[in-house]
Design a protein around this motif. Structure first.
Motif, mmCIF file in Angstrom:
data_model
loop_
_atom_site.group_PDB
_atom_site.id
_atom_site.type_symbol
_atom_site.label_atom_id
_atom_site.label_comp_id
_atom_site.label_asym_id
_atom_site.label_seq_id
_atom_site.Cartn_x
_atom_site.Cartn_y
_atom_site.Cartn_z
ATOM 1 N N UNK A 45 4.941 16.696 18.373
ATOM 2 C CA UNK A 45 5.058 16.722 19.828
ATOM 3 C C UNK A 45 6.486 16.358 20.264
ATOM 4 N N UNK A 46 7.418 16.379 19.329
ATOM 5 C CA UNK A 46 8.776 15.929 19.625
ATOM 6 C C UNK A 46 9.666 16.960 20.273
ATOM 7 N N UNK A 47 9.190 18.180 20.453
ATOM 8 C CA UNK A 47 10.009 19.199 21.082
ATOM 9 C C UNK A 47 10.590 20.168 20.064
ATOM 10 N N UNK A 48 11.022 21.348 20.522
ATOM 11 C CA UNK A 48 11.521 22.392 19.621
ATOM 12 C C UNK A 48 12.777 22.017 18.861
ATOM 13 N N UNK A 49 13.528 21.017 19.356
ATOM 14 C CA UNK A 49 14.761 20.626 18.667
ATOM 15 C C UNK A 49 14.476 19.955 17.324
ATOM 16 N N UNK A 50 13.217 19.614 17.064
ATOM 17 C CA UNK A 50 12.861 19.015 15.777
ATOM 18 C C UNK A 50 12.790 20.056 14.654
ATOM 19 N N UNK A 51 12.865 21.330 15.003
ATOM 20 C CA UNK A 51 12.732 22.383 13.996
ATOM 21 C C UNK A 51 13.793 22.259 12.907
#
Length: 325
Positions: A45-51
């Motif tokens: 749930x940390x956001x797409x920047x965690x990819x």
């Protein structure tokens, strides 16, 4: 063992403050999952920047869940993920044994109608699936368990079970946004404010040196000696359950079976007797130094160096010696 690798493992990934960074426990799980399955996927749930961060540790795909403002992430991610897992189940789901992780695992267990194996300290692949190792009797004995029913097993894995290792040459994980339509209204609690403790201390989970204090310090005031020594050694201050329960230091400092598990290069136990529940949390440290007035204290049985003496007298001399260098 390579022939027994699972096809696909899903790892629940927790963000760590910065939306571009994953928690150490999650990096450990992704690294461990690479040894167990041909394909590793992540959900967060940390956001797409965690990819990018998930990809560095071996995840090929990141399922991202957007949590509505003011809601807790655990109910939302469990509901969103259960729909995805139901349609295309992985062989196993690995969850960090943290406060949030336990919440997510419990909710997934209900939604998927699958049991949870908790307090996992090791995982081994086989033709029959994953076998998990569990420490019992205060860490003195290991027992093996595995799921026998159909569907993905849910494993709550203790910190430091695996070592976090970046996968050389790995690219960014493919991003896939999970729908949260079915998760609407699952939260009965509302987040009205967030508070992050401000501290210059080194994080206990990541420390290579830990200085830990116990009841042998005599009083809460003397814990300042632990903090001073930790500062000089660029170490993380820690504590036994006894002084956490006494209110001397916050729970975030606690090492042991009901606290954090650490594996630093050096662990200095000051005024800690070494009860089983504490040893479980630090016995795998590379080097252990113990300071205690009782020469028969159990902590000395696992110490590489022992000092029999009053901590309030030994520590000031040790601190002075370090400062003089």
């Amino acid at each position: 063992m390579a022939d027994a690798l699972l096809s696909r493992i899903l790892v629940i990934v927790e963000p760590s403050g910065d939306d571009r960074v994953i928690a150490t426990t999650s990096a450990e799980l992704l690294s461990g999952a690479r040894q167990l399955a041909a394909t590793v996927e992540a959900c967060s749930w940390g956001g797409p920047t965690l990819a990018a961060a998930a990809g560095r540790y071996g995840a090929t795909r990141l399922f991202s869940v957007t949590v509505p403002e003011g809601e807790l992430p655990e109910p939302v991610i469990a509901r969103a993920l259960s729909a995805s897992v139901g349609a295309d189940p992985p062989d196993a789901i690995l969850v960090p044994h943290t406060n949030r992780g336990r919440d997510v695992a419990a909710r997934l267990s209900v939604l998927l109608d699958r049991p949870v194996l908790a307090n996992v300290v090791g995982l081994e692949p086989s033709d029959e699936g994953l076998s998990s190792l569990h420490a019992v009797f205060g860490g003195e004995t290991l027992v093996r368990a595995r799921f026998t029913g159909s569907g993905p097993g849910i494993f709550l894995v203790r910190p430091k079970t695996f070592a976090a290792a970046v996968l050389e040459g790995a690219g960014e994980a493919e991003l896939m946004e999970l729908s949260t339509e079915d998760a609407a209204g699952t939260n009965r609690a509302r987040v009205v404010a967030r508070s992050t403790p401000q501290s210059d201390a080194i994080a206990l989970d990541d420390a290579t040196v830990v200085v830990s204090g116990g009841r042998g310090l005599g009083s809460a005031v003397n814990y300042a000696l632990i903090e001073e020594l930790a500062s000089l050694l660029h170490a993380a201050p820690a504590a036994s359950r006894a002084i956490v329960d006494a209110g001397w230091v916050p729970y975030s400092h606690q090492v042991g079976q009901t606290g954090k598990v650490v594996k630093p290069d050096l662990y200095i136990a000051v005024g800690i007797s070494g009860a089983l529940q504490h040893r479980v949390g630090m016995k795998d440290s590379k080097r252990i130094v113990a300071i205690n007035t009782d020469p028969d204290a159990p902590i000395f049985s696992i110490a590489d160096l022992g000092i029999v003496g009053d901590a309030t007298k030994v520590l000031p001399r040790l601190i002075a010696a370090i400062r003089s260098r």
